[in-house]
Design a protein around this motif. Structure first.
Motif, PDB file in Angstrom:
ATOM      1  N   GLU A 143      39.187 -37.203 -61.760  1.00  0.00           N
ATOM      2  CA  GLU A 143      39.799 -35.954 -62.443  1.00  0.00           C
ATOM      3  C   GLU A 143      41.241 -35.800 -62.188  1.00  0.00           C
ATOM      4  N   TRP A 144      42.022 -35.274 -63.281  1.00  0.00           N
ATOM      5  CA  TRP A 144      43.644 -35.346 -63.115  1.00  0.00           C
ATOM      6  C   TRP A 144      44.299 -36.444 -62.982  1.00  0.00           C
ATOM      7  N   PRO A 145      43.796 -37.758 -63.734  1.00  0.00           N
ATOM      8  CA  PRO A 145      44.301 -38.848 -63.565  1.00  0.00           C
ATOM      9  C   PRO A 145      45.644 -39.042 -64.090  1.00  0.00           C
ATOM     10  N   GLU A 146      46.377 -37.987 -64.778  1.00  0.00           N
ATOM     11  CA  GLU A 146      47.843 -38.194 -64.714  1.00  0.00           C
ATOM     12  C   GLU A 146      48.663 -37.986 -63.617  1.00  0.00           C
ATOM     13  N   ARG A 147      48.066 -37.934 -62.409  1.00  0.00           N
ATOM     14  CA  ARG A 147      48.749 -37.956 -61.008  1.00  0.00           C
ATOM     15  C   ARG A 147      48.573 -39.322 -60.345  1.00  0.00           C
ATOM     16  N   LEU A 148      47.732 -40.155 -61.091  1.00  0.00           N
ATOM     17  CA  LEU A 148      47.840 -41.516 -60.486  1.00  0.00           C
ATOM     18  C   LEU A 148      49.107 -42.444 -60.754  1.00  0.00           C
ATOM     19  N   PRO A 149      49.703 -42.617 -59.533  1.00  0.00           N
ATOM     20  CA  PRO A 149      51.066 -43.514 -59.953  1.00  0.00           C
ATOM     21  C   PRO A 149      50.629 -44.775 -60.484  1.00  0.00           C
ATOM     22  N   ILE A 150      49.761 -45.267 -60.276  1.00  0.00           N
ATOM     23  CA  ILE A 150      49.273 -46.825 -60.557  1.00  0.00           C
ATOM     24  C   ILE A 150      47.568 -46.625 -61.089  1.00  0.00           C
ATOM     25  N   ARG A 151      47.670 -46.903 -62.224  1.00  0.00           N
ATOM     26  CA  ARG A 151      46.336 -47.003 -62.747  1.00  0.00           C
ATOM     27  C   ARG A 151      45.521 -48.409 -62.835  1.00  0.00           C
ATOM     28  N   PRO A 152      43.959 -48.353 -62.762  1.00  0.00           N
ATOM     29  CA  PRO A 152      43.438 -49.429 -62.836  1.00  0.00           C
ATOM     30  C   PRO A 152      43.681 -50.358 -63.950  1.00  0.00           C
ATOM     31  N   VAL A 153      43.560 -51.675 -64.254  1.00  0.00           N
ATOM     32  CA  VAL A 153      43.865 -52.360 -65.340  1.00  0.00           C
ATOM     33  C   VAL A 153      42.635 -51.930 -66.397  1.00  0.00           C
ATOM     34  N   ASN A 154      41.405 -51.876 -66.044  1.00  0.00           N
ATOM     35  CA  ASN A 154      40.450 -51.396 -66.910  1.00  0.00           C
ATOM     36  C   ASN A 154      39.488 -50.220 -66.625  1.00  0.00           C
ATOM     37  N   TYR A 155      39.501 -49.456 -67.710  1.00  0.00           N
ATOM     38  CA  TYR A 155      39.042 -47.890 -67.466  1.00  0.00           C
ATOM     39  C   TYR A 155      38.655 -47.383 -68.720  1.00  0.00           C
ATOM     40  N   LEU A 156      37.692 -46.322 -68.606  1.00  0.00           N
ATOM     41  CA  LEU A 156      37.414 -45.383 -69.827  1.00  0.00           C
ATOM     42  C   LEU A 156      38.067 -44.207 -69.479  1.00  0.00           C
ATOM     43  N   HIS A 157      38.816 -43.877 -70.696  1.00  0.00           N
ATOM     44  CA  HIS A 157      39.610 -42.600 -70.490  1.00  0.00           C
ATOM     45  C   HIS A 157      38.731 -41.614 -71.398  1.00  0.00           C
ATOM     46  N   LEU A 158      38.600 -40.500 -70.780  1.00  0.00           N
ATOM     47  CA  LEU A 158      38.063 -39.250 -71.467  1.00  0.00           C
ATOM     48  C   LEU A 158      38.916 -37.960 -71.496  1.00  0.00           C
TER      49      LEU A 158
END
Length: 158
Positions: free
Chosen positions: A106-121
């Motif tokens: 939850e609140w992924p906008e705070r992730l400085p590094i995102r995984p390569v593969n993901y599902l965004h809801l």
């Protein structure tokens, strides 16, 4: 893919449907306002995975781990953190080193590094209920969406 959710039961149902098709190693980035249904979706995931422990928002704990299901579930809530604080937690270990499970953030906008593969809801409020847009980042998550679409009777994705 866009799914309309008229009530919390429909949100739980979406989570349960995703639990049927998501493999270990799946990462979900859940973006929406407070109270939009992110934790409710994770509750549905847990039910679909056979997790009997109550699922609550990990806002104060930051991370809740539910290892007893068919696939482990890792529920992260970054609401109270800055991107700098998130970076110090090295959350990438959840998709690189920890026993593979489903990671819901939850609140992924705070992730400085995102995984390569993901599902965004992404949640949007509507006059009645919520609308969730599911977007795949990467080839593997695209296949998850296609499997979900077919299993739930949405037809082919465009």
């Amino acid at each position: 893919m866009v799914v309309d959710l008229p009530d919390p039961a429909a949100t739980v149902g979406l989570g349960m449907g995703l639990a049927e098709i998501l493999p270990a190693g799946a990462i979900l980035l859940l973006q929406g306002d407070l109270g939009s249904g992110k934790t409710t979706l994770v509750q549905g995931l847990a039910q679909g995975l056979g997790i009997s422990e109550p699922v609550t928002s990990p806002t104060f704990a930051l991370i809740q781990e539910y290892p007893e299901g068919r696939i482990p579930l890792y529920h992260l809530d970054l609401y109270r953190l800055t991107p700098e604080e998130v970076q110090q937690l090295h959350l990438e270990t959840y998709w690189q080193e920890v026993a593979p499970g489903i990671v819901a953030i939850e609140w992924p906008e705070r992730l400085p590094i995102r995984p390569v593969n993901y599902l965004h809801l992404s949640w949007q409020s509507m006059t009645s209920g919520r609308r969730v847009t599911l977007t795949a980042q990467g080839t593997t998550p695209q296949s998850w969406l296609e499997n979900f679409s077919q299993s739930q009777g949405f037809g082919e994705l465009v």
